[in-house]
Design an enzyme around this catalytic site. Structure first.
Site, PDB file in Angstrom:
ATOM      1  N   ARG A 132      17.567  24.989  32.878  1.00 33.25           N
ATOM      2  CA  ARG A 132      17.907  23.575  32.771  1.00 33.25           C
ATOM      3  C   ARG A 132      19.358  23.388  32.375  1.00 33.25           C
ATOM      4  NH1 ARG A 132      13.633  22.365  27.802  1.00 33.25           N
ATOM      5  NH2 ARG A 132      14.446  23.970  26.428  1.00 33.25           N
ATOM      6  N   ARG A 169      -0.084  12.298  32.966  1.00 33.21           N
ATOM      7  CA  ARG A 169      -0.409  10.890  32.730  1.00 33.21           C
ATOM      8  C   ARG A 169      -0.638  10.145  34.018  1.00 33.21           C
ATOM      9  NH1 ARG A 169       4.407  10.275  29.516  1.00 33.21           N
ATOM     10  NH2 ARG A 169       3.819  11.056  27.465  1.00 33.21           N
ATOM     11  N   ASP A 205       7.009  23.518  16.805  1.00 29.21           N
ATOM     12  CA  ASP A 205       8.000  22.456  16.929  1.00 29.21           C
ATOM     13  C   ASP A 205       8.476  22.084  15.531  1.00 29.21           C
ATOM     14  OD1 ASP A 205       8.403  21.963  19.632  1.00 29.21           O
ATOM     15  OD2 ASP A 205       6.549  20.808  19.809  1.00 29.21           O
ATOM     16  N   GLU A 261      21.144  26.643  30.637  1.00 28.28           N
ATOM     17  CA  GLU A 261      20.247  27.460  29.821  1.00 28.28           C
ATOM     18  C   GLU A 261      19.622  28.536  30.703  1.00 28.28           C
ATOM     19  OE1 GLU A 261      18.126  24.796  27.186  1.00 28.28           O
ATOM     20  OE2 GLU A 261      16.448  26.214  27.175  1.00 28.28           O
ATOM     21  N   ARG A 300      11.042  35.770  23.866  1.00 27.24           N
ATOM     22  CA  ARG A 300      11.916  35.433  24.986  1.00 27.24           C
ATOM     23  C   ARG A 300      13.211  34.954  24.358  1.00 27.24           C
ATOM     24  NH1 ARG A 300      11.992  37.297  29.532  1.00 27.24           N
ATOM     25  NH2 ARG A 300      12.792  35.422  30.562  1.00 27.24           N
ATOM     26  N   ARG A 318       0.895  22.078  26.671  1.00 28.44           N
ATOM     27  CA  ARG A 318       1.866  21.296  25.903  1.00 28.44           C
ATOM     28  C   ARG A 318       2.382  20.095  26.685  1.00 28.44           C
ATOM     29  NH1 ARG A 318       5.325  23.709  22.038  1.00 28.44           N
ATOM     30  NH2 ARG A 318       7.181  22.960  23.086  1.00 28.44           N
ATOM     31  N   TYR A 370       4.898  29.458  17.795  1.00 27.39           N
ATOM     32  CA  TYR A 370       5.619  28.529  18.668  1.00 27.39           C
ATOM     33  C   TYR A 370       5.593  27.143  18.013  1.00 27.39           C
ATOM     34  CZ  TYR A 370       6.621  27.030  23.553  1.00 27.39           C
ATOM     35  OH  TYR A 370       7.177  26.550  24.715  1.00 27.39           O
TER      36      TYR A 370
HETATM   37  P1  FAD Z   1      15.032  29.001  12.220  1.00 23.60           P
HETATM   38  O1  FAD Z   1      15.714  27.728  12.552  1.00 23.60           O
HETATM   39  O2  FAD Z   1      15.075  30.096  13.221  1.00 23.60           O
HETATM   40  O3  FAD Z   1      15.667  29.528  10.844  1.00 23.60           O
HETATM   41  C1  FAD Z   1      15.532  30.834  10.390  1.00 23.60           C
HETATM   42  C2  FAD Z   1      16.846  31.227   9.759  1.00 23.60           C
HETATM   43  O4  FAD Z   1      16.699  32.493   9.122  1.00 23.60           O
HETATM   44  C3  FAD Z   1      17.980  31.387  10.773  1.00 23.60           C
HETATM   45  O5  FAD Z   1      19.066  30.544  10.454  1.00 23.60           O
HETATM   46  C4  FAD Z   1      18.358  32.850  10.670  1.00 23.60           C
HETATM   47  O6  FAD Z   1      19.753  33.085  10.837  1.00 23.60           O
HETATM   48  C5  FAD Z   1      17.907  33.182   9.273  1.00 23.60           C
HETATM   49  N1  FAD Z   1      17.646  34.614   9.076  1.00 23.60           N
HETATM   50  C6  FAD Z   1      16.853  35.418   9.817  1.00 23.60           C
HETATM   51  N2  FAD Z   1      16.888  36.665   9.341  1.00 23.60           N
HETATM   52  C7  FAD Z   1      17.703  36.663   8.255  1.00 23.60           C
HETATM   53  C8  FAD Z   1      18.134  37.649   7.352  1.00 23.60           C
HETATM   54  N3  FAD Z   1      17.764  38.932   7.471  1.00 23.60           N
HETATM   55  N4  FAD Z   1      18.981  37.294   6.354  1.00 23.60           N
HETATM   56  C9  FAD Z   1      19.419  36.009   6.235  1.00 23.60           C
HETATM   57  N5  FAD Z   1      19.021  35.026   7.080  1.00 23.60           N
HETATM   58  C10 FAD Z   1      18.188  35.356   8.079  1.00 23.60           C
HETATM   59  N6  FAD Z   1      11.280  21.776  18.281  1.00 23.60           N
HETATM   60  C11 FAD Z   1      11.105  20.446  18.434  1.00 23.60           C
HETATM   61  O7  FAD Z   1      10.425  19.801  17.609  1.00 23.60           O
HETATM   62  N7  FAD Z   1      11.685  19.759  19.460  1.00 23.60           N
HETATM   63  C12 FAD Z   1      12.455  20.384  20.393  1.00 23.60           C
HETATM   64  O8  FAD Z   1      12.970  19.733  21.322  1.00 23.60           O
HETATM   65  C13 FAD Z   1      12.659  21.800  20.262  1.00 23.60           C
HETATM   66  N8  FAD Z   1      13.393  22.462  21.160  1.00 23.60           N
HETATM   67  C14 FAD Z   1      13.570  23.812  21.022  1.00 23.60           C
HETATM   68  C15 FAD Z   1      14.358  24.476  21.965  1.00 23.60           C
HETATM   69  C16 FAD Z   1      14.561  25.849  21.855  1.00 23.60           C
HETATM   70  C17 FAD Z   1      15.427  26.561  22.866  1.00 23.60           C
HETATM   71  C18 FAD Z   1      13.931  26.565  20.810  1.00 23.60           C
HETATM   72  C19 FAD Z   1      14.095  28.048  20.695  1.00 23.60           C
HETATM   73  C20 FAD Z   1      13.153  25.904  19.869  1.00 23.60           C
HETATM   74  C21 FAD Z   1      12.974  24.528  19.967  1.00 23.60           C
HETATM   75  N9  FAD Z   1      12.237  23.824  19.008  1.00 23.60           N
HETATM   76  C22 FAD Z   1      12.045  22.476  19.163  1.00 23.60           C
HETATM   77  C23 FAD Z   1      11.672  24.483  17.817  1.00 23.60           C
HETATM   78  C24 FAD Z   1      12.628  24.458  16.593  1.00 23.60           C
HETATM   79  O9  FAD Z   1      13.819  25.117  16.894  1.00 23.60           O
HETATM   80  C25 FAD Z   1      11.947  25.156  15.416  1.00 23.60           C
HETATM   81  O10 FAD Z   1      10.725  24.536  15.133  1.00 23.60           O
HETATM   82  C26 FAD Z   1      12.771  25.201  14.118  1.00 23.60           C
HETATM   83  O11 FAD Z   1      14.136  25.375  14.327  1.00 23.60           O
HETATM   84  C27 FAD Z   1      12.241  26.318  13.270  1.00 23.60           C
HETATM   85  O12 FAD Z   1      12.850  26.333  11.993  1.00 23.60           O
HETATM   86  P2  FAD Z   1      12.704  27.626  11.095  1.00 23.60           P
HETATM   87  O13 FAD Z   1      13.382  27.308   9.814  1.00 23.60           O
HETATM   88  O14 FAD Z   1      11.305  28.087  11.077  1.00 23.60           O
HETATM   89  O15 FAD Z   1      13.495  28.780  11.879  1.00 23.60           O
HETATM   90  N1  UDP Z   2       7.145  23.560  32.379  1.00 23.81           N
HETATM   91  C1  UDP Z   2       7.206  23.587  33.755  1.00 23.81           C
HETATM   92  N2  UDP Z   2       8.098  22.780  34.398  1.00 23.81           N
HETATM   93  C2  UDP Z   2       8.949  21.967  33.727  1.00 23.81           C
HETATM   94  C3  UDP Z   2       8.874  21.931  32.321  1.00 23.81           C
HETATM   95  C4  UDP Z   2       7.963  22.746  31.673  1.00 23.81           C
HETATM   96  O1  UDP Z   2       6.465  24.318  34.381  1.00 23.81           O
HETATM   97  O2  UDP Z   2       9.755  21.273  34.372  1.00 23.81           O
HETATM   98  C5  UDP Z   2       6.171  24.460  31.706  1.00 23.81           C
HETATM   99  C6  UDP Z   2       6.788  25.797  31.288  1.00 23.81           C
HETATM  100  O3  UDP Z   2       5.791  26.778  31.465  1.00 23.81           O
HETATM  101  C7  UDP Z   2       7.072  25.599  29.831  1.00 23.81           C
HETATM  102  C8  UDP Z   2       5.897  24.727  29.409  1.00 23.81           C
HETATM  103  O4  UDP Z   2       5.685  23.859  30.520  1.00 23.81           O
HETATM  104  O5  UDP Z   2       7.078  26.821  29.146  1.00 23.81           O
HETATM  105  C9  UDP Z   2       6.167  23.921  28.152  1.00 23.81           C
HETATM  106  O6  UDP Z   2       7.306  23.132  28.378  1.00 23.81           O
HETATM  107  P1  UDP Z   2       8.179  22.568  27.215  1.00 23.81           P
HETATM  108  O7  UDP Z   2       9.251  21.729  27.797  1.00 23.81           O
HETATM  109  O8  UDP Z   2       7.276  21.996  26.205  1.00 23.81           O
HETATM  110  O9  UDP Z   2       8.826  23.902  26.654  1.00 23.81           O
HETATM  111  P2  UDP Z   2       9.881  24.110  25.475  1.00 23.81           P
HETATM  112  O10 UDP Z   2      11.095  24.643  26.147  1.00 23.81           O
HETATM  113  O11 UDP Z   2      10.122  22.812  24.792  1.00 23.81           O
HETATM  114  O12 UDP Z   2       9.218  25.110  24.599  1.00 23.81           O
END
Ligand code: FAD
Ligand code: UDP
Length: 365
Positions: free
Chosen positions: A278, A175, A348, A298, A247, A171, A346
């Site tokens: 982070r 560069r 985005d 975090e 996780r 991912r 996984y």
């Molecule tokens: P969710 O947002 O999880 O929505 C599911 C909903 O269902 C939740 O609100 C939950 O409460 C509800 N639910 C579950 N069970 C029930 C139930 N039984 N009854 C009623 N409601 C329920 N993507 C990016 O593009 N850029 C980023 O920088 C990025 N950073 C991230 C960082 C973290 C720490 C994480 C975990 C993810 C990140 N993502 C990022 C991914 C992004 O969060 C997801 O792609 C997106 O939020 C998924 O949307 P969703 O609707 O599938 O799920």
């Molecule tokens: N990663 C790493 N060092 C960093 C940032 C990321 O080794 O400083 C690795 C780590 O294994 C991570 C993966 O690259 O799970 C993908 O990183 P990304 O930032 O895309 O993860 P996200 O938290 O957005 O899922």
């Protein structure tokens, strides 16, 4: 009360499905068990700053259709993600690029950097990478692996890099240019005013009820022709084949009486010893100039039933279990499973939008 669709989960997938179904004249009820909409992209205003409550979310995509679609619901700023890595006080640019290589080895040209990496890969003797450690070393050599990948990855996934699949690291861009933009994406930004407002706009005019858990409330909610379920797929089947692993992440958020704590939105702590992975300084996603700042440390943690599920663990064991749940899901009449938890993927945000629009297409065409 009768509705055409019950959408379980007011996250991105659920909100898009609800919007599109409503716009096609269907009646829709959206529920979420949390006390707010927007799922994991929820932002909450603190001291005038939009705080990303479930972790930093930076929107990025190469898909013009997705970009145009999401811009219907929010105006995006020009934020470009350029995280900084802090390895025991040594600062490196991310993703791995010429600035990183220059700081690590004093090399100046792309050829010098390639040569340095090639010599480290050769020394490590890796020809056919089989796991994350081997994949990482074969991409960027041992120095970067040791200082910027190993500690961070093992903290984030709670597993040895030798026991993790190589695709996780793919991912991250590598560069040979001086370019600190974390994402290889044509379109990138943060919705001005926060993600919650964006999802509110998606759900405009659609009945949405929070604090409502599907499993507890389903018999009292009314009649539905179909359910769109965006919660965890294994929870839907009451974990009858066992629980899929995740996780989890814990955030420690604090307001600090300083306008600038770390000088960047995202600083990754890549050594093994610092307990957090982070620190996010939320104001910098929107170029904030508020007098105070809000930061989130975090911490990655093992997930157990009842915790907030964040990252699906995409190893062979969980993939096999998911495949079994998928079979049950496919056989479940009048239920569509979608989103990060419903598909145990996984994803985005842009991929969730693609998946939701594809699901809409399949459902209505
Ligand atoms: P969710 O947002 O999880 O929505 C599911 C909903 O269902 C939740 O609100 C939950 O409460 C509800 N639910 C579950 N069970 C029930 C139930 N039984 N009854 C009623 N409601 C329920 N993507 C990016 O593009 N850029 C980023 O920088 C990025 N950073 C991230 C960082 C973290 C720490 C994480 C975990 C993810 C990140 N993502 C990022 C991914 C992004 O969060 C997801 O792609 C997106 O939020 C998924 O949307 P969703 O609707 O599938 O799920
Ligand atoms: N990663 C790493 N060092 C960093 C940032 C990321 O080794 O400083 C690795 C780590 O294994 C991570 C993966 O690259 O799970 C993908 O990183 P990304 O930032 O895309 O993860 P996200 O938290 O957005 O899922």
């Amino acid at each position: 009360m009768h509705y055409d669709y019950l959408v379980v989960g007011a996250g991105l997938f659920g909100a898009i499905f609800a919007r599109e179904a409503t716009d096609r004249g269907k009646s829709v009820l959206v529920i979420d068990k949390r006390d707010h909409i927007a799922g994991n992209i929820y932002t909450k205003e603190v001291e005038g700053i939009n705080v990303h409550e479930y972790g930093a979310h930076i929107f990025h995509t190469n898909n013009k259709l997705v970009w145009n679609y999401i811009n219907r619901f929010a105006e995006f700023n020009r934020y470009t993600n350029s995280p900084v890595a802090n390895y025991n006080g040594e600062i490196y640019s991310l993703p791995f690029n010429m600035y990183t290589f220059n700081k690590m080895w004093n090399v100046v040209t792309p050829d010098e950097a390639r040569e340095k990496i090639a010599s480290q890969v050769e020394e490590a003797g890796i020809t056919n990478p089989q796991n994350l450690e081997e994949q990482a070393i074969s991409l960027v050599g041992t120095d970067i692996y040791e200082k910027l990948i190993k500690g961070y990855t093992e903290k984030q996934w709670g597993r040895d890099c030798k026991d993790l699949p190589s695709f996780i690291i793919k991912r991250l861009p590598v560069r040979y240019t001086y370019d600190n933009n974390y994402f290889n994406a044509i379109y990138q930004g943060i919705p001005i005013g926060g993600y919650t407002r964006m999802v509110e706009n998606m759900l405009e005019g659609i009945k949405t009820v929070t604090n409502t858990d599907y499993f507890k409330a389903k018999d009292e909610l009314g009649e539905f022709d179909k359910v769109v379920f965006t919660g965890p797929i294994d929870a839907y089947f009451n974990y009858k084949l066992g629980a899929l692993e995740y996780r989890s992440v814990r955030f420690e958020t604090e307001t600090i009486d300083t306008p600038n704590f770390q000088g960047n939105a995202v600083v990754n702590y890549t050594d093994r010893e610092t307990p957090w992975t982070r620190i996010i300084e939320h104001k910098f996603f929107e170029f904030g100039e508020q007098p105070k700042t809000v930061i989130s440390r975090e911490y990655s943690s093992e997930w157990k039933l009842g915790d907030e599920p964040y990252y699906p663990v995409n190893d062979e064991k969980n993939a096999a279990l998911y495949a079994q749940y998928k079979e049950l899901a496919d056989a479940e009449p009048n239920v569509i499973f979608g989103g990060r938890l419903g598909e145990y993927k996984y994803y985005d945000m842009d991929k969730v939008i693609e998946a939701a629009l594809k699901c809409v297409e399949k459902e209505f065409n």
